[in-house]
Design a protein around this motif. Sequence first.
Motif, mmCIF file in Angstrom:
data_model
loop_
_atom_site.group_PDB
_atom_site.id
_atom_site.type_symbol
_atom_site.label_atom_id
_atom_site.label_comp_id
_atom_site.label_asym_id
_atom_site.label_seq_id
_atom_site.Cartn_x
_atom_site.Cartn_y
_atom_site.Cartn_z
ATOM 1 N N UNK A 277 0.701 -1.172 0.069
ATOM 2 C CA UNK A 277 0.018 -0.002 0.060
ATOM 3 C C UNK A 277 0.862 1.280 -0.035
ATOM 4 N N UNK A 278 2.109 1.240 0.209
ATOM 5 C CA UNK A 278 2.974 2.352 0.165
ATOM 6 C C UNK A 278 4.152 2.243 -0.740
ATOM 7 N N UNK A 279 4.356 3.464 -1.397
ATOM 8 C CA UNK A 279 5.466 3.357 -2.221
ATOM 9 C C UNK A 279 6.272 4.782 -2.472
ATOM 10 N N UNK A 280 7.477 4.944 -2.593
ATOM 11 C CA UNK A 280 8.199 5.870 -2.645
ATOM 12 C C UNK A 280 8.778 6.287 -4.096
ATOM 13 N N UNK A 281 9.000 7.649 -4.492
ATOM 14 C CA UNK A 281 9.344 7.537 -6.008
ATOM 15 C C UNK A 281 10.311 8.945 -6.121
ATOM 16 N N UNK A 282 11.039 8.826 -7.141
ATOM 17 C CA UNK A 282 12.131 9.991 -7.610
ATOM 18 C C UNK A 282 11.766 10.185 -8.983
ATOM 19 N N UNK A 283 11.652 11.485 -9.537
ATOM 20 C CA UNK A 283 11.379 11.633 -10.894
ATOM 21 C C UNK A 283 12.219 12.859 -11.267
ATOM 22 N N UNK A 284 12.673 12.835 -12.674
ATOM 23 C CA UNK A 284 13.293 13.979 -13.259
ATOM 24 C C UNK A 284 12.573 14.129 -14.827
ATOM 25 N N UNK A 285 11.971 15.432 -14.976
ATOM 26 C CA UNK A 285 11.390 15.739 -16.404
ATOM 27 C C UNK A 285 12.033 16.855 -16.976
ATOM 28 N N UNK A 286 11.897 16.836 -18.239
ATOM 29 C CA UNK A 286 12.377 17.973 -18.983
ATOM 30 C C UNK A 286 11.482 18.510 -20.092
ATOM 31 N N UNK A 287 11.272 19.580 -20.222
ATOM 32 C CA UNK A 287 10.060 20.023 -20.820
ATOM 33 C C UNK A 287 10.666 21.211 -22.013
ATOM 34 N N UNK A 288 10.201 21.076 -23.458
ATOM 35 C CA UNK A 288 10.839 22.184 -24.256
ATOM 36 C C UNK A 288 9.593 22.634 -25.283
ATOM 37 N N UNK A 289 9.083 23.846 -25.095
ATOM 38 C CA UNK A 289 8.214 24.422 -26.014
ATOM 39 C C UNK A 289 8.955 25.171 -27.064
ATOM 40 N N UNK A 290 8.282 25.458 -28.290
ATOM 41 C CA UNK A 290 8.782 26.359 -29.376
ATOM 42 C C UNK A 290 9.093 27.589 -28.765
ATOM 43 N N UNK A 291 10.106 28.149 -29.193
ATOM 44 C CA UNK A 291 10.710 29.525 -28.803
ATOM 45 C C UNK A 291 11.063 29.713 -27.327
ATOM 46 N N UNK A 292 10.985 28.656 -26.562
ATOM 47 C CA UNK A 292 11.426 28.739 -24.993
ATOM 48 C C UNK A 292 12.379 28.009 -24.818
ATOM 49 N N UNK A 293 13.136 28.425 -23.743
ATOM 50 C CA UNK A 293 14.412 27.632 -23.170
ATOM 51 C C UNK A 293 13.866 26.160 -22.668
ATOM 52 N N UNK A 294 14.580 25.212 -22.090
ATOM 53 C CA UNK A 294 14.352 24.081 -21.608
ATOM 54 C C UNK A 294 13.868 24.304 -20.274
ATOM 55 N N UNK A 295 13.028 23.711 -19.714
ATOM 56 C CA UNK A 295 12.660 23.571 -18.436
ATOM 57 C C UNK A 295 12.830 22.095 -17.842
ATOM 58 N N UNK A 296 13.594 22.268 -16.564
ATOM 59 C CA UNK A 296 13.697 20.933 -15.859
ATOM 60 C C UNK A 296 12.958 20.803 -14.465
ATOM 61 N N UNK A 297 12.584 19.639 -14.224
ATOM 62 C CA UNK A 297 11.435 19.233 -13.134
ATOM 63 C C UNK A 297 12.510 18.186 -12.326
ATOM 64 N N UNK A 298 12.407 18.422 -10.923
ATOM 65 C CA UNK A 298 13.150 17.408 -10.099
ATOM 66 C C UNK A 298 12.191 17.102 -8.918
ATOM 67 N N UNK A 299 11.622 15.838 -8.260
ATOM 68 C CA UNK A 299 10.820 15.620 -7.378
ATOM 69 C C UNK A 299 10.900 14.362 -6.712
ATOM 70 N N UNK A 300 10.618 14.128 -5.507
ATOM 71 C CA UNK A 300 10.540 13.061 -4.684
ATOM 72 C C UNK A 300 9.207 12.803 -4.109
ATOM 73 N N UNK A 301 8.688 11.665 -3.954
ATOM 74 C CA UNK A 301 7.115 11.560 -3.420
ATOM 75 C C UNK A 301 7.055 10.250 -2.705
ATOM 76 N N UNK A 302 5.655 10.293 -2.108
ATOM 77 C CA UNK A 302 5.283 9.301 -1.633
ATOM 78 C C UNK A 302 3.730 8.942 -1.678
ATOM 79 N N UNK A 303 3.351 7.841 -1.724
ATOM 80 C CA UNK A 303 1.901 7.476 -1.726
ATOM 81 C C UNK A 303 1.542 6.293 -0.954
ATOM 82 N N UNK A 304 0.331 6.741 -0.649
ATOM 83 C CA UNK A 304 -0.408 5.379 0.614
ATOM 84 C C UNK A 304 -1.762 5.149 0.252
ATOM 85 N N UNK A 305 -2.068 3.968 -0.037
ATOM 86 C CA UNK A 305 -3.429 3.839 -0.186
ATOM 87 C C UNK A 305 -4.157 3.240 0.984
ATOM 88 N N UNK A 306 -5.600 3.323 1.182
ATOM 89 C CA UNK A 306 -5.909 2.871 2.407
ATOM 90 C C UNK A 306 -7.416 2.480 1.950
#
Length: 357
Positions: A328-357
């Motif tokens: 019922x419980x997990x932890x995670x780490x994620x990296x994301x990269x985003x690029x839209x026309x005529x805009x610089x690259x965006x970077x996202x870093x995150x860690x999280x937790x989920x729990x079901x009940x």
Amino acid sequence: MKKSQRVIARFPARKVGTRLGIAALFCSGLALTSVDAQADSGSQVQLYGLIGTYVGSLKRSDMPQSAVLMGSGGLTTSFWGIRGNEDLGGGVSAIFALESFFQPQNGALGRSAADPFWSRNAYVGFKGDFGQLTLGRQRNPMYTAESLVNPFGSSVVFSPLVVQTFVANYGGTIIGDTVWNNTAKYTTSNLKGFGATVIYGLGGAAGSPGIGNLGVHLNYQGHGLTAVLSGQRVRYTAAGPVGAQYAYLAGAAYDFKVVTLYGAWAMTSDVSTPTGSHTYEAGLSIPFSPADFLLAEWARTQRSGPTHTTNSLRNTAALGYDHLLSKRTDIYAIYSIDKLSDHPIGNTFAVGIRHTF
């Protein structure tokens, strides 16, 4: 102590907001009553949900600076709900579900202030060998279909396919929410892995009987293969006459045991604007052990329209690691990269937790 009583004990009313506390007490009464009702009439009520949060640095390509935040949900939007069924005889049951999104980082109800109380689902209906028929506020089956054909599931934060089609901040191409109001939905029973869903949303506008939304969705799950085919029409009113957007999705996932591969194609068309889009997605999930998974996904959306802002290209990719601490419980780490026309690259870093009940 019964299972329903143990679940409710995790939600003392004095530790949550007033409205949620009252609702928890109400649910407690229903669940405790259902213990006796289950023995007498075959009816039962359950309290269930998921609570998750993440901490990270978020920057889309069109953001001038990154934002360090604690967000609700993450891989799955946090929610709680109650559901029940009653055996009516002849293989038919009456069913209902009331579900509400909430934000664990600040205790607020809904995904935002615009959400109603029962924001995730609020329906009643019947279930039997014929399938399932329900009426009320219900999840959009196209959103459900997308969650089956990408490794990040239903995530409106980290799944490139979902954010490019349903999230406004990423220029989401599909008009409307992941949940539809005023709907009648029919889902067939499982036919050797095949299933179909038809959903119709009544417009409720005087003098406009044809303003309702419509969706037709097909799926197959079996022998390691998941395949979806969806189409929907969303009508809307603006300054002029009623407009309509048509959206289509085709996707599949196949479990090779050592790796699961995902792929999807989506398109939208609005002839009244005119604008349109094409989205392509590919992903994979690699199980390093029964408790450890590597997730990777990329999506590309090309928008077309009469202006520069409606004619753009967006690429988003995400790489994640998910570890199950228990069933019922997990932890995670994620990296994301985003690029839209005529805009610089965006970077996202995150860690999280989920729990079901």
